[in-house]
Each structure stands twice: as structure tokens, then as C-alpha cells.
Design an enzyme around this catalytic site. Structure first.
Site, PDB file in Angstrom:
ATOM      1  N   GLY A 221       2.073 -35.146  -6.558  1.00  0.00           N
ATOM      2  CA  GLY A 221       2.966 -34.103  -5.863  1.00  0.00           C
ATOM      3  C   GLY A 221       2.024 -33.036  -5.264  1.00  0.00           C
ATOM      4  O   GLY A 221       0.540 -33.307  -4.874  1.00  0.00           O
ATOM      5  N   SER A 222       2.116 -31.789  -5.224  1.00  0.00           N
ATOM      6  CA  SER A 222       1.383 -30.852  -4.549  1.00  0.00           C
ATOM      7  C   SER A 222       0.300 -30.308  -5.350  1.00  0.00           C
ATOM      8  O   SER A 222       0.405 -30.324  -6.525  1.00  0.00           O
ATOM      9  CB  SER A 222       2.430 -29.533  -4.027  1.00  0.00           C
ATOM     10  OG  SER A 222       2.886 -28.912  -5.347  1.00  0.00           O
ATOM     11  N   THR A 223      -0.653 -29.869  -4.662  1.00  0.00           N
ATOM     12  CA  THR A 223      -1.800 -29.204  -5.471  1.00  0.00           C
ATOM     13  C   THR A 223      -1.314 -28.080  -6.266  1.00  0.00           C
ATOM     14  O   THR A 223      -1.913 -27.812  -7.538  1.00  0.00           O
ATOM     15  CB  THR A 223      -3.085 -28.813  -4.447  1.00  0.00           C
ATOM     16  OG1 THR A 223      -3.314 -29.988  -3.854  1.00  0.00           O
ATOM     17  CG2 THR A 223      -4.171 -28.056  -5.045  1.00  0.00           C
ATOM     18  N   THR A 225       1.301 -27.573  -7.958  1.00  0.00           N
ATOM     19  CA  THR A 225       2.107 -27.918  -9.233  1.00  0.00           C
ATOM     20  C   THR A 225       0.975 -28.690 -10.046  1.00  0.00           C
ATOM     21  O   THR A 225       0.816 -28.409 -11.320  1.00  0.00           O
ATOM     22  CB  THR A 225       3.112 -28.855  -8.812  1.00  0.00           C
ATOM     23  OG1 THR A 225       3.933 -28.172  -7.928  1.00  0.00           O
ATOM     24  CG2 THR A 225       3.993 -29.560 -10.095  1.00  0.00           C
ATOM     25  N   GLY A 226       0.128 -29.371  -9.309  1.00  0.00           N
ATOM     26  CA  GLY A 226      -1.193 -30.076 -10.119  1.00  0.00           C
ATOM     27  C   GLY A 226      -2.002 -28.893 -10.813  1.00  0.00           C
ATOM     28  O   GLY A 226      -2.285 -29.266 -12.311  1.00  0.00           O
ATOM     29  N   GLU A 243      -2.625 -36.995  -8.373  1.00  0.00           N
ATOM     30  CA  GLU A 243      -2.639 -37.162  -6.912  1.00  0.00           C
ATOM     31  C   GLU A 243      -2.176 -36.456  -6.283  1.00  0.00           C
ATOM     32  O   GLU A 243      -0.807 -36.171  -6.376  1.00  0.00           O
ATOM     33  CB  GLU A 243      -2.148 -38.799  -6.848  1.00  0.00           C
ATOM     34  CG  GLU A 243      -2.825 -39.486  -5.586  1.00  0.00           C
ATOM     35  CD  GLU A 243      -1.960 -39.255  -4.342  1.00  0.00           C
ATOM     36  OE1 GLU A 243      -1.963 -38.408  -3.858  1.00  0.00           O
ATOM     37  OE2 GLU A 243      -1.242 -40.398  -4.150  1.00  0.00           O
ATOM     38  N   CYS A 277       0.974 -38.880   1.424  1.00  0.00           N
ATOM     39  CA  CYS A 277      -0.125 -37.883   0.761  1.00  0.00           C
ATOM     40  C   CYS A 277      -1.435 -38.469   1.800  1.00  0.00           C
ATOM     41  O   CYS A 277      -1.953 -37.602   2.476  1.00  0.00           O
ATOM     42  CB  CYS A 277      -0.447 -38.259  -0.568  1.00  0.00           C
ATOM     43  SG  CYS A 277       1.008 -38.389  -1.351  1.00  0.00           S
TER      44      CYS A 277
HETATM   45  P1  ADP Z   1       6.283 -32.267  -3.537  1.00  0.00           P
HETATM   46  O1  ADP Z   1       6.511 -30.838  -2.812  1.00  0.00           O
HETATM   47  O2  ADP Z   1       5.362 -33.159  -3.238  1.00  0.00           O
HETATM   48  O3  ADP Z   1       7.691 -32.615  -3.917  1.00  0.00           O
HETATM   49  P2  ADP Z   1       5.961 -30.830  -6.113  1.00  0.00           P
HETATM   50  O4  ADP Z   1       4.552 -30.654  -6.868  1.00  0.00           O
HETATM   51  O5  ADP Z   1       6.717 -29.613  -5.991  1.00  0.00           O
HETATM   52  O6  ADP Z   1       5.592 -31.750  -4.871  1.00  0.00           O
HETATM   53  O7  ADP Z   1       6.947 -31.689  -6.891  1.00  0.00           O
HETATM   54  C1  ADP Z   1       6.470 -33.004  -7.304  1.00  0.00           C
HETATM   55  C2  ADP Z   1       6.999 -33.247  -8.526  1.00  0.00           C
HETATM   56  O8  ADP Z   1       6.671 -32.395  -9.626  1.00  0.00           O
HETATM   57  C3  ADP Z   1       8.693 -33.215  -8.620  1.00  0.00           C
HETATM   58  O9  ADP Z   1       9.066 -34.449  -9.448  1.00  0.00           O
HETATM   59  C4  ADP Z   1       8.984 -31.932  -9.376  1.00  0.00           C
HETATM   60  O10 ADP Z   1      10.295 -31.709  -9.917  1.00  0.00           O
HETATM   61  C5  ADP Z   1       7.762 -31.913 -10.280  1.00  0.00           C
HETATM   62  N1  ADP Z   1       7.529 -30.429 -10.774  1.00  0.00           N
HETATM   63  C6  ADP Z   1       7.687 -29.363 -10.024  1.00  0.00           C
HETATM   64  N2  ADP Z   1       7.127 -28.148 -10.824  1.00  0.00           N
HETATM   65  C7  ADP Z   1       6.674 -28.809 -11.725  1.00  0.00           C
HETATM   66  C8  ADP Z   1       6.000 -28.235 -13.103  1.00  0.00           C
HETATM   67  N3  ADP Z   1       5.692 -27.108 -13.117  1.00  0.00           N
HETATM   68  N4  ADP Z   1       5.363 -29.208 -13.973  1.00  0.00           N
HETATM   69  C9  ADP Z   1       5.788 -30.473 -13.836  1.00  0.00           C
HETATM   70  N5  ADP Z   1       6.241 -30.899 -12.845  1.00  0.00           N
HETATM   71  C10 ADP Z   1       6.778 -30.117 -11.835  1.00  0.00           C
END
Ligand code: ADP
Length: 469
Positions: A221-223, A225-226, A243, A277
């Protein structure tokens, strides 16, 4: 065997209850889904914990056979999965899209089942004897995005299960049906409790990340959130594979034949309508062949039909959601406002119902325009002109992201020496984003850490244990 209708009926809530899922191409209602609660997440985690020791006690051959059976189940239900994926995510059936993704799910399951991971003898010199074993970690939380919702889930689930872990997966809230449908099919062959699914927004993911009963998070997912996951996972020193986002550069060298590379450049950038990605998101082209490369790429792009996913002729679809449409729209508008040249596209119909953004090529753009330095994650490629190769490499490396990169040249040695200077987890030569289940994949810098796929991927969902003596 499921049809689209029977599979959808199994995973959806009664109409009018829960949350409505809309087709990103048409705005039509596909189904309703019931999101899980925090209590449901706790139950899913307990179930995974309870199932883990029996799963780990099975032989490796047994678990591998079940992964192969899971691949058979995906193949038997392929068209139902393809239609759910296409309607919910938006990606077309053909080209490197929905059928390709489902084929990838089956292929990755089989490859993961077949990857050998023998006990390693670390030293055996007559005085010291030590071996390295790879044990299960316990329960893996698998958190996935909406761009390749089924394939990325398999990338996380398959190695985790192979190594004797059980799994709680949380699909993106934008692709809930895809996550539920995949789990439904996999669970026709997996033992109960081994693969559990919770659906809902990021708060459910955060609950998995902070749970003391989860031993590892696989996250794509996004940096941003990572980074939150790194902070929130410290309670039990959870293992992490992250990733994260990329903004991959492609550098064309001055010895290429523009016609020969044009199709590779196109798919490197526009696969999944740019929502990938590790896609080519910034293209650096030498002045001497700049116009030839741009024209060859534009000719390929003009021949690629975009439209509703279920229409067999299309190879590009809508953006998956309005948020992403708005990001692409804003970045292209910033490029236009700066005086960059629109070669094609850049003129979306903002009043239309679907989230279609036309295939867009932007030439003669400043190397620091927003469209270059921010991740667009959509069908708009900035093409930067350069005269000095060292300067192009410096520009490629100046961002915080470092997922992938590519070098395009007819001289392999020259390309390899440029590749060695690019700060990215993978550098492809004369292609971009071509992944393989045996080749490790992971990011550099703020694109994350840990590797997926192949032997490295199996190790990343295992606890290494030395037995000495
Ligand atoms: P994208 O914009 O690529 O979807 P996100 O990082 O927003 O990226 O989301 C990727 C996944 O992470 C989704 O399943 C989302 O619900 C989940 N997510 C969002 N916030 C959190 C968090 N704080 N902790 C764990 N998972 C999360």
C-alpha cells in the site's frame, strides 16, 4: 463451480444493507457488502491462532499439495473471479488485465508450492556443525491494496501458508468483493480456519497491526500507511514486509531503436491503466532521439482501446475510484499549466459517470513538475528530455521512492552499468515491471523493505532457527 451470479450471491449482503459497491466504469450497483466489526476481527484472529498448530504440523508436501489444489480451484472458477474483478476493479478482461491476473494467481500458487527450501548446512568442518531451519512464525496479517487485489493477496497468502502460518487477510475497502470472492474459492479446498478474511476500512488493518496475536504483517500500500504500520507494530516486535509506493524512472539510452521499444515502454507505463506499484512513471529520453521515441510511443498508445472492462476489445479501463481520478487530473493540470506539451490525452470528460481518464503523454516537461515528482498512479506519463546521462541518473535517484527502474538500450553491458547506478530494488533492462515468481521483489529507500517471491519470499514469512551441535 461458481458462476458470476452464484459467487456474488455467496459473498454479498442483502440489497439495501451495509455498503453498496459501484462499478467504476458505469456507476451501476454491483452488490452490497457487510463490513466487519472490531469484534469480528478479534474472532478471525482467534480462529487463525487456533488453527495454526495443526496446520504447521502437516508435512510441507501436504501444504504444497493444498496450494496446488487451491490453484486448481482458481482455474475451475476463473471466469467467475475474472468477472467480479473486472466489474469491481474496472480492469478489462483481456490484455495484461483480469484474465492475466487470475492466471497469475494460479501460477503463483503453483510456483510457491514448488519452490524448494531445504534445511541449510551452515557449517560442517569437523569441529562445528550447524543447520538453518525455517519454522512458521504463527499468524500472518495480509493487508492489500485495490490495484491488483487478487494477485497481491495471493503473493501474501501463498508463501505464508506454505511455511505453516495461518492468515487473516484484509482486502482494500475499494475491492471488498474481489477479496471475498478469492477467499471463497480458496476455502473450497483449504482446511477451516487457515485463511480468514475481514473486510472494512483501514481501522481493521490497524487492529491487525497492533494485535499481539499476529506475528507478521505483509503489507502492500502507500508509504504513509507503511510508516504508521512500523510505529503501531512495535508491541510484539512484529515482523514486517512492506511493499510501498513507487515512482519508477525509465532511462532510454541514445542507442535504441525507438520502434522496437515503443510497445515495451507503453505496457511498462500503462499496465492496469497505470495503477501499478512498479510501473514506469517518469521516462527520461535523450535529446537526439526524443521526438522519435515520443512519436513511436504515441502511435502504440493511440491503438490501445480504453473502455468498460467487460467489453472484450478493451485493454485499458477506468481509474478504480474518484480519489485516484482526482489525483491524476490534478497532476496533469499542473503539467499543462507549466507549459508542458500535451502529446495526447489530458482532456477527461469530468461530467461522465465512469472514472475514465484518457491515455495521456506529456512531453517537454520540467524535471521537477508535480507530475514527475509525485506518484500519479494512472494513465499519464511525463517524458523528460535530457542531454547528459549522468544528469538523467541523478534525476532518477533524487526522489525518496526506490521500488523499480528500467534502462532501455541495445547494448546490454552499457545498460547494466547504468542499472547498477539506479537506486531501486529492481532494475529491468528493456522492459519494466516484468515480475516472476522465482525472482525476489522488494523496494529500496521509502518504497519499503523485505522481499517477496522465490526462496527469499518463503524465508520472509518464516522464523529462522539454528540447530547447532
Ligand atoms: P492505497 O492508497 O494504495 O490503497 P493505503 O495504504 O491507503 O494505500 O491502503 C492499503 C491497505 O491498507 C488497505 O487495505 C487499507 O484499508 C489498509 N490501511 C489503511 N490504513 C491502515 C492502517 N493505519 N493500518 C493498517 N492498514 C491500513
Amino acid at each position: 463451480m461458481y458462476s458470476f451470479d452464484t459467487l456474488l450471491a455467496e459473498i454479498s449482503a442483502p440489497a439495501g444493507t451495509g455498503r453498496e459497491v459501484l462499478d467504476p466504469a458505469t456507476g451501476a450497483s454491483i452488490a452490497w457488502v457487510a463490513d466487519h466489526t472490531a469484534a469480528d476481527v478479534a474472532t478471525a484472529v482467534e480462529t487463525a491462532v487456533a488453527a495454526q498448530s495443526a496446520w504447521a504440523a502437516r508435512s510441507d508436501a501436504d501444504r504444497s499439495a493444498l496450494l496446488n489444489a487451491a490453484a486448481d480451484a482458481i482455474e475451475a472458477n476463473a471466469e467467475a473471479l475474472v468477472e467480479i474483478l473486472s466489474r469491481e476493479q474496472g480492469k478489462p478482461l483481456n490484455g495484461p488485465n483480469a484474465r492475466f491476473e487470475i492466471g497469475g494467481c494460479a501460477g503463483w500458487l503453483r510456483a510457491t508450492a514448488a519452490t524448494p527450501l531445504p534445511v541449510e548446512t551452515v557449517i560442517d568442518d569437523g569441529e562445528t556443525f550447524a543447520e538453518m531451519h525455517y519454522r512458521p512464525l504463527g499468524v500472518v496479517g495480509a493487508i492489500t491494496p485495490w490495484n491488483w487485489p487478487m494477485m497481491i493477496a495471493i503473493w501474501q497468502i501463498a508463501p505464508s501458508l506454505r511455511m505453516g502460518n495461518t492468515v487473516v487477510q484484509k482486502p482494500s475497502e475499494y475491492t471488498t468483493l474481489s477479496g471475498l470472492a478469492l477467499a471463497k474459492v480458496l476455502n473450497t479446498v483449504l482446511p477451516e480456519g487457515v485463511l480468514n478474511t475481514v473486510v472494512g476500512a483501514g481501522d481493521l488493518g490497524a487492529q491487525l497491526v497492533s494485535s499481539e496475536q499476529i506475528d507478521k504483517i505483509m503489507f502492500t500500500g502507500s508509504t504513509n500507511t507503511g510508516k504508521k504500520i512500523v510505529e503501531a507494530s512495535s508491541g510484539n516486535l512484529k515482523r514486517l514486509t512492506l511493499e510501498l509506493g513507487g515512482n519508477d524512472a525509465g532511462i532510454v539510452l541514445d542507442d535504441v531503436d525507438p520502434q522496437a521499444i515503443a510497445e515495451g515502454l507503453f505496457w511498462g507505463a500503462f499496465i492496469n491503466t497505470g495503477q501499478t506499484c512498479a510501473a514506469l512513471k517518469r521516462l527520461y529520453v535523450p535529446d537526439a532521439i526524443y521526438d522519435d521515441v515520443v512519436n513511436a510511443l504515441a502511435a502504440v498508445a493511440a491503438a490501445m482501446p480504453m473502455g468498460v472492462g467487460l467489453d472484450e476489445q478493451n485493454v485499458l479501463g477506468p481509474l478504480q475510484n474518484e480519489m485516484q481520478f482526482n489525483i491524476v487530473d490534478r497532476l496533469v493540470e499542473s503539467a499543462k499549466a507549466s507549459g508542458a506539451r500535451v502529446v495526447m490525452g489530458g482532456n477527461p470528460d469530468r461530467a461522465a459517470t465512469g472514472f475514465f481518464y484518457p491515455t495521456t503523454l506529456i512531453a517537454d516537461i520540467d524535471a521537477h513538475n508535480d507530475l514527475v515528482v509525485e506518484e500519479q498512479f494512472g494513465p499519464a506519463l511525463p517524458i523528460i528530455r535530457y542531454t547528459d546521462l549522468d544528469e538523467a541518473i541523478r534525476l532518477a535517484n533524487e526522489l525518496e521512492a526506490g521500488l523499480g527502474g528500467s534502462v532501455w538500450s541495445s547494448d546490454r553491458d552499457r545498460a547494466r552499468s547504468v542499472a547498477a547506478r539506479i537506486e531501486a530494488g529492481t532494475v529491468w533492462i528493456n522492459s519494466h515491471g516484468t515480475i516472476h515468481p522465482m525472482v525476489p521483489f522488494g523496494g529500496a529507500k521509502q518504497s519499503g523493505y523485505g522481499q517477496e517471491f522465490g526462496v527469499a519470499g518463503l524465508k520472509s514469512v518464516s522464523q529462522p532457527q539454528v540447530i547447532q551441535g
